[in-house]
Design a protein around this motif. Structure first.
Motif, PDB file in Angstrom:
ATOM      1  N   GLY A  28      49.170  38.875  50.229  1.00  0.00           N
ATOM      2  CA  GLY A  28      49.981  37.856  49.578  1.00  0.00           C
ATOM      3  C   GLY A  28      51.155  37.423  50.435  1.00  0.00           C
ATOM      4  O   GLY A  28      51.467  38.025  51.466  1.00  0.00           O
ATOM      5  N   ASP A  29      51.822  36.359  49.992  1.00  0.00           N
ATOM      6  CA  ASP A  29      52.994  35.866  50.697  1.00  0.00           C
ATOM      7  C   ASP A  29      54.077  36.944  50.711  1.00  0.00           C
ATOM      8  O   ASP A  29      54.317  37.622  49.720  1.00  0.00           O
ATOM      9  CB  ASP A  29      53.524  34.602  50.022  1.00  0.00           C
ATOM     10  N   ALA A 155      55.971  40.089  43.195  1.00  0.00           N
ATOM     11  CA  ALA A 155      57.417  39.959  43.001  1.00  0.00           C
ATOM     12  C   ALA A 155      58.183  40.440  44.224  1.00  0.00           C
ATOM     13  O   ALA A 155      59.192  39.852  44.632  1.00  0.00           O
ATOM     14  CB  ALA A 155      57.851  40.739  41.766  1.00  0.00           C
ATOM     15  N   VAL A 156      57.687  41.515  44.850  1.00  0.00           N
ATOM     16  CA  VAL A 156      58.316  42.032  46.066  1.00  0.00           C
ATOM     17  C   VAL A 156      58.142  41.030  47.198  1.00  0.00           C
ATOM     18  O   VAL A 156      59.066  40.742  47.961  1.00  0.00           O
ATOM     19  CB  VAL A 156      57.723  43.400  46.438  1.00  0.00           C
ATOM     20  N   GLY A 157      56.928  40.483  47.332  1.00  0.00           N
ATOM     21  CA  GLY A 157      56.678  39.499  48.374  1.00  0.00           C
ATOM     22  C   GLY A 157      57.548  38.264  48.225  1.00  0.00           C
ATOM     23  O   GLY A 157      58.090  37.750  49.207  1.00  0.00           O
ATOM     24  N   ALA A 173      53.440  33.517  38.548  1.00  0.00           N
ATOM     25  CA  ALA A 173      53.256  34.942  38.787  1.00  0.00           C
ATOM     26  C   ALA A 173      51.823  35.362  38.485  1.00  0.00           C
ATOM     27  O   ALA A 173      51.246  36.210  39.184  1.00  0.00           O
ATOM     28  CB  ALA A 173      54.239  35.746  37.931  1.00  0.00           C
ATOM     29  N   ALA A 174      51.220  34.781  37.460  1.00  0.00           N
ATOM     30  CA  ALA A 174      49.832  35.107  37.117  1.00  0.00           C
ATOM     31  C   ALA A 174      48.884  34.698  38.234  1.00  0.00           C
ATOM     32  O   ALA A 174      47.908  35.407  38.536  1.00  0.00           O
ATOM     33  CB  ALA A 174      49.445  34.421  35.808  1.00  0.00           C
ATOM     34  N   PHE A 175      49.135  33.558  38.843  1.00  0.00           N
ATOM     35  CA  PHE A 175      48.318  33.092  39.967  1.00  0.00           C
ATOM     36  C   PHE A 175      48.363  34.103  41.109  1.00  0.00           C
ATOM     37  O   PHE A 175      47.322  34.531  41.635  1.00  0.00           O
ATOM     38  CB  PHE A 175      48.836  31.730  40.432  1.00  0.00           C
ATOM     39  N   ALA A 199      52.078  47.542  51.771  1.00  0.00           N
ATOM     40  CA  ALA A 199      53.025  46.712  52.506  1.00  0.00           C
ATOM     41  C   ALA A 199      54.467  47.122  52.270  1.00  0.00           C
ATOM     42  O   ALA A 199      55.362  46.628  52.963  1.00  0.00           O
ATOM     43  CB  ALA A 199      52.833  45.246  52.127  1.00  0.00           C
ATOM     44  N   ALA A 200      54.722  48.021  51.315  1.00  0.00           N
ATOM     45  CA  ALA A 200      56.077  48.515  51.091  1.00  0.00           C
ATOM     46  C   ALA A 200      56.466  49.601  52.081  1.00  0.00           C
ATOM     47  O   ALA A 200      57.638  49.976  52.161  1.00  0.00           O
ATOM     48  CB  ALA A 200      56.211  49.045  49.664  1.00  0.00           C
TER      49      ALA A 200
END
Length: 231
Positions: A28-29, A155-157, A173-175, A199-200
Motif C-alpha cells: 500500500g501507499d 492508516a499507518v501508510g 479507508a475501506a478501499f 513494513a513497520a
C-alpha cells in the motif's frame, strides 16, 4: 544504477530464460517501497551487478505522461484507469524491463502487475482474473522472480505520506483495506514468488530480510552500469 476467452497461465519464473533477475516491490501507499528500492540498488551495485531501478506508472518518458493522467487526471473511470495502467506496463516492459533482463541486469520496480490486481481488480471490483489477464497479455507473461510485499496498515501508510494525496491515495479507508487484504491473498496463493515483510519494522531489518531471500536468485555479477535514472 538506472531507473525503469480463457487466458493461459503465464510462464514462470518471472524472467524465464532471460539472464537477468526481476524484483517487484508491492504494498500500500506509504509502505516504504522507495526506501527499499534505493537500499537494494546500493547493495546490488556494490556486488557488481548492473541495476535498473524503475517504477510503475512512470518508468519511461511515455509512462510519466500516463502517470500524470492516471493519478491526477479528472474524471478517470475505473476501466479507463485499469487500461492506463496496462498501457504503461506494456510500454515499460517492452522499452525498459525486458531489454535490461536480456542484458543480465537486476531490475527492481516499485509496483508491478499485482498492484493492478489488488487496486483495480479487487478494490475497484473490476475482477481480479480479468485484470491479471490484461496485464499478462500486455507484458507477454512476464512475472517477477521475487515479489516483496511490504505489508502496512493503511492508516499507518497514510500518516507516512508527504505532500498532497493523489486520486488513488484519496480513496476511502475501506478501499485501502481491501487493497491490503488482496495483496495478502495473492502472497498466500504464491509463496514461492512472494516475500511478505512487516513494513513497520526498521528499514535495515526489512532490507536484510529481502537480501537473504534475493541472494540465491541473482545472476553472476556483471560490470555495474553506473548511476542515474533511465528515461
Amino acid at each position: 544504477m538506472t531507473d525503469q476467452p480463457t487466458v493461459p497461465p503465464a510462464p514462470g519464473p518471472g524472467s524465464g530464460r532471460l539472464p537477468g533477475c526481476f524484483v517487484a516491490l508491492e504494498g500500500g501507499d506509504g509502505a516504504g517501497k522507495s526506501t527499499q528500492r534505493a537500499l537494494l540498488g546500493e547493495w546490488l551495485t556494490a556486488l557488481g551487478h548492473e541495476v535498473v531501478l524503475t517504477r510503475e506508472p512512470g518508468g519511461t518518458a511515455l509512462g510519466r505522461v500516463l502517470r500524470d493522467a492516471v493519478l491526477h487526471g479528472d474524471d478517470v473511470d475505473p476501466r479507463t484507469e485499469a487500461l492506463l495502467y496496462a498501457t504503461d506496463r506494456a510500454h515499460h516492459v517492452h522499452r525498459l524491463v525486458r531489454p535490461a533482463l536480456r542484458r543480465g541486469a537486476v531490475v527492481v520496480t516499485d509496483r508491478y502487475l499485482d498492484s493492478s490486481v489488488a487496486y483495480q481488480g479487487a478494490a475497484r471490483a473490476l475482477g481480479t482474473a480479468e485484470i491479471r489477464a490484461l496485464s499478462l497479455w500486455a507484458t507477454e507473461g512476464l512475472l517477477p522472480d521475487l515479489t516483496v510485499l511490504l505489508d502496512v496498515d493503511p492508516a499507518v501508510g497514510a500518516a507516512r505520506r508527504a505532500g498532497a494525496p493523489d486520486r488513488i491515495e484519496r480513496e476511502s479507508a475501506a478501499f485501502h483495506a481491501r487493497v491490503r487484504e488482496h495483496f495478502l491473498e495473492l502472497a498466500a496463493e504464491d509463496p514461492g514468488r512472494y516475500l511478505v515483510v512487516d513494513a513497520a519494522a526498521a528499514p535495515e531489518d526489512i532490507h536484510a530480510a529481502v537480501r537473504a531471500r534475493l541472494a540465491p536468485l541473482l545472476p553472476a555479477p556483471r560490470a555495474a552500469a553506473g548511476l542515474g535514472e533511465r528515461p
